[in-house]
Design an enzyme around this catalytic site. Structure first.
Site, mmCIF file in Angstrom:
data_model
loop_
_atom_site.group_PDB
_atom_site.id
_atom_site.type_symbol
_atom_site.label_atom_id
_atom_site.label_comp_id
_atom_site.label_asym_id
_atom_site.label_seq_id
_atom_site.Cartn_x
_atom_site.Cartn_y
_atom_site.Cartn_z
ATOM 1 N N GLN A 28 6.997 5.662 -8.330
ATOM 2 C CA GLN A 28 7.424 6.055 -6.979
ATOM 3 C C GLN A 28 8.616 5.234 -6.504
ATOM 4 O OE1 GLN A 28 6.346 8.547 -4.840
ATOM 5 N NE2 GLN A 28 5.083 9.320 -6.517
ATOM 6 N N LYS A 84 -2.513 -4.290 -7.068
ATOM 7 C CA LYS A 84 -1.729 -5.524 -6.900
ATOM 8 C C LYS A 84 -1.254 -5.724 -5.467
ATOM 9 C CE LYS A 84 -0.145 -6.147 -11.580
ATOM 10 N NZ LYS A 84 0.932 -5.943 -12.534
ATOM 11 N N GLN A 85 -1.367 -4.692 -4.670
ATOM 12 C CA GLN A 85 -0.805 -4.756 -3.320
ATOM 13 C C GLN A 85 -1.425 -5.841 -2.434
ATOM 14 O OE1 GLN A 85 -0.716 -0.869 -1.513
ATOM 15 N NE2 GLN A 85 0.403 0.056 -3.213
ATOM 16 N N HIS A 107 0.098 5.762 -0.481
ATOM 17 C CA HIS A 107 -1.314 6.100 -0.714
ATOM 18 C C HIS A 107 -2.132 5.182 0.194
ATOM 19 C CE1 HIS A 107 -4.977 7.218 -2.663
ATOM 20 N NE2 HIS A 107 -5.069 6.210 -3.505
ATOM 21 N N GLY A 133 6.115 10.266 -9.352
ATOM 22 C CA GLY A 133 7.395 9.735 -8.890
ATOM 23 C C GLY A 133 8.590 10.298 -9.648
HETATM 24 N N1 LIG Z 1 2.657 7.196 -9.602
HETATM 25 C C1 LIG Z 1 2.787 8.191 -8.740
HETATM 26 O O1 LIG Z 1 3.458 9.181 -9.007
HETATM 27 C C2 LIG Z 1 2.156 8.137 -7.378
HETATM 28 C C3 LIG Z 1 1.836 6.922 -6.821
HETATM 29 N N2 LIG Z 1 1.453 6.863 -5.505
HETATM 30 C C4 LIG Z 1 1.210 5.563 -4.924
HETATM 31 O O2 LIG Z 1 2.438 4.828 -4.926
HETATM 32 C C5 LIG Z 1 2.182 3.419 -5.089
HETATM 33 C C6 LIG Z 1 2.951 2.909 -6.295
HETATM 34 O O3 LIG Z 1 2.400 3.507 -7.451
HETATM 35 P P1 LIG Z 1 3.265 3.638 -8.788
HETATM 36 O O4 LIG Z 1 4.643 4.096 -8.458
HETATM 37 O O5 LIG Z 1 2.430 4.443 -9.735
HETATM 38 O O6 LIG Z 1 3.313 2.122 -9.259
HETATM 39 P P2 LIG Z 1 3.880 1.550 -10.630
HETATM 40 O O7 LIG Z 1 2.743 1.097 -11.480
HETATM 41 O O8 LIG Z 1 4.839 2.502 -11.257
HETATM 42 O O9 LIG Z 1 4.663 0.242 -10.066
HETATM 43 C C7 LIG Z 1 5.156 -0.681 -10.890
HETATM 44 C C8 LIG Z 1 6.203 -1.492 -10.152
HETATM 45 O O10 LIG Z 1 5.584 -2.551 -9.415
HETATM 46 C C9 LIG Z 1 6.230 -3.756 -9.779
HETATM 47 N N3 LIG Z 1 5.300 -4.889 -9.656
HETATM 48 C C10 LIG Z 1 4.067 -5.003 -10.197
HETATM 49 N N4 LIG Z 1 3.511 -6.172 -9.829
HETATM 50 C C11 LIG Z 1 4.413 -6.805 -9.047
HETATM 51 C C12 LIG Z 1 4.419 -8.053 -8.367
HETATM 52 N N5 LIG Z 1 3.379 -8.880 -8.426
HETATM 53 N N6 LIG Z 1 5.514 -8.380 -7.640
HETATM 54 C C13 LIG Z 1 6.563 -7.546 -7.569
HETATM 55 N N7 LIG Z 1 6.628 -6.358 -8.211
HETATM 56 C C14 LIG Z 1 5.565 -5.985 -8.935
HETATM 57 C C15 LIG Z 1 6.642 -3.535 -11.232
HETATM 58 O O11 LIG Z 1 7.632 -4.486 -11.585
HETATM 59 P P3 LIG Z 1 7.666 -5.226 -13.018
HETATM 60 O O12 LIG Z 1 8.623 -4.474 -13.874
HETATM 61 O O13 LIG Z 1 8.134 -6.589 -12.679
HETATM 62 O O14 LIG Z 1 6.243 -5.179 -13.556
HETATM 63 C C16 LIG Z 1 7.153 -2.123 -11.130
HETATM 64 O O15 LIG Z 1 8.449 -2.086 -10.597
HETATM 65 C C17 LIG Z 1 0.653 3.304 -5.200
HETATM 66 O O16 LIG Z 1 0.153 3.095 -3.924
HETATM 67 C C18 LIG Z 1 0.225 4.689 -5.696
HETATM 68 O O17 LIG Z 1 -1.105 5.044 -5.398
HETATM 69 C C19 LIG Z 1 1.408 7.957 -4.689
HETATM 70 C C20 LIG Z 1 1.737 9.184 -5.192
HETATM 71 C C21 LIG Z 1 2.005 9.395 -6.609
HETATM 72 MG MG LIG Z 2 -3.122 8.983 -6.517
#
Ligand SMILES: NC(=O)C1=CN([C@@H]2O[C@H](COP(=O)(O)OP(=O)(O)OC[C@H]3O[C@@H](n4cnc5c(N)ncnc54)[C@H](OP(=O)(O)O)[C@@H]3O)[C@@H](O)[C@H]2O)C=CC1
Ligand SMILES: [Mg+2]
Ligand SMILES: CC[C@](O)(C(C)=O)C(=O)O
Ligand SMILES: [Mg+2]
Length: 341
Positions: A28, A84-85, A107, A133
């Site tokens: 996303q 992780k949030q 979400h 995303g």
């Molecule tokens: N996936 C989807 O399509 C959908 C997701 N959502 C919601 O959107 C939100 C995001 O989901 P999603 O996009 O799947 O997430 P991702 O798993 O794709 O997110 C990963 C990102 O988070 C970063 N990250 C992880 N840990 C940390 C940290 N400790 N500090 C800073 N950055 C960090 C990673 O960076 P690094 O490279 O450093 O690990 C990477 O950029 C969630 O709430 C999900 O429920 C909602 C609709 C659909």
């Molecule tokens: Mg979901």
């Protein structure tokens, strides 16, 4: 009929002269950041040093730590993995929130299940695209969009809903339709949809069909084309025109089989199980299990993930897709979870 909001119902002024911090640059995160920027919004990206940081910089964004981004922004969109949030929020975002800022989610999990408790003096809302995303980004570049839900949890400025609509418009979702909901409804329906239908239901259906054919002595490659590859072509028709358009395109023989055999496979016992899945979501049982699984460093998640990646349908699929240059998805290391940008 519910009110559906479109571009004409949203006013981008609510994002003008605001800085939006996109926290996370995964599935996303990369899509929101790029769509918002292409819509004229001032975006910064908050991350930890690593792969995503490098990618976001390569994509031309100002990247800084999560804490710096939260400090600089008026609107903080948290697009980190749900599990992780809470820690990142507590340590790096909460200390930087100013009265009147907006804390935003895609979400409702962490707000609804009380893993994040925001201060009372900030707006809290969600803009939740109803799609992956990568499709949020791809459809935007094609002039289309992925529908989204918005919900307001706290409105201290009096403009939280308008800002949510402006955000939904800027990521392209108001081209497709935006519905207003609550954090409860978004969280519970999203978890149910992904578990029972879109992801869990679908992968189990596909695997059960594939295994049934292979165990009966049919070629795995034939079973793969029949039960997995063709699914996209059928689902495209559902997306374009619902059940009737798909049924119009298939043969009458297939449509008769659909009517007669579909309800035998997805029968009352399946629906009864779906109701139990929904109940586990509503009671918080699923959320508790997922939170504890992460605290234990994901022993069960990783074991199942490894086993799933070794399933014959995946082995055969990798082989067949390697001969289809028009199938463009990148092969990711999906055993160890990695950034999804
Ligand atoms: N996936 C989807 O399509 C959908 C997701 N959502 C919601 O959107 C939100 C995001 O989901 P999603 O996009 O799947 O997430 P991702 O798993 O794709 O997110 C990963 C990102 O988070 C970063 N990250 C992880 N840990 C940390 C940290 N400790 N500090 C800073 N950055 C960090 C990673 O960076 P690094 O490279 O450093 O690990 C990477 O950029 C969630 O709430 C999900 O429920 C909602 C609709 C659909
Ligand atoms: Mg979901
Ligand atoms: C269907 C899975 C999803 O809810 C989504 C892409 O909408 C998710 O959490 O990734
Ligand atoms: Mg979803």
């Amino acid at each position: 009929m519910a009110k559906v909001y479109y571009n004409g119902d949203a006013n981008e002024q609510y994002l003008q002269s605001k800085t939006v911090a996109i926290i996370g640059y995964g599935s996303q995160g990369h899509a929101h950041a790029q769509n918002l920027r292409d819509s004229g919004v001032n975006v910064i990206v908050g991350l930890r040093p690593g792969k995503s940081w490098e990618q976001a910089e390569k994509d031309g964004f100002q990247v800084c730590t999560v804490r710096e981004a939260a400090r600089e922004a008026d609107i903080v969109m948290i697009l980190l993995p749900d599990e992780k949030q809470p820690t990142v929020y507590k340590e790096e975002i909460e200390p930087e929130l100013q009265p009147g800022n907006a804390l935003v989610f895609a979400h409702g999990f962490n707000i609804h299940f009380n893993q994040i408790v925001p201060p009372a003096d900030v707006d809290v809302f969600l803009v939740a695209p109803k799609g992956p995303g990568h499709l949020v980004r791809r459809t935007y570049t094609e002039g289309a969009g992925v529908p989204a839900l918005i919900a307001v949890y706290q409105d201290v400025t009096g403009t939280a809903k308008e800002t949510a609509l402006a955000y939904a418009k800027a990521i392209g979702s108001a081209r497709a339709g935006v519905l207003e909901t609550t954090f409860k409804e978004e969280t519970e329906t999203d978890l149910f949809g992904e578990q029972a239908v879109l992801c869990g239901g679908l992968t189990s259906l596909v695997k059960a069909g594939f295994e049934t054919l292979v165990e009966a002595g049919y070629q795995p490659e034939v079973a793969y084309f029949e039960c997995l590859h063709e699914l996209k072509l059928i689902v495209d028709l559902l997306y374009e025109g619902g059940l009737s358009w798909m049924r119009y395109s298939i043969s009458d023989t297939a449509q008769w089989g659909d009517f007669i055999s579909g309800p035998r496979v997805i029968n009352d016992s399946v629906k009864a199980e779906m109701k139990k899945v929904l109940e586990d979501i509503q009671t918080g049982k699923f959320a508790k299990g997922w939170i504890l699984e992460n605290q234990a460093n994901r022993p069960e998640f990783n074991a199942i993930n490894r086993r799933e990646n070794e399933h014959l349908i995946e082995v055969v699929g990798r082989e067949l897709r390697s001969m289809m240059p028009f199938v463009k998805a990148k092969q990711k290391d999906v055993v160890v979870s990695s950034a999804k940008n």
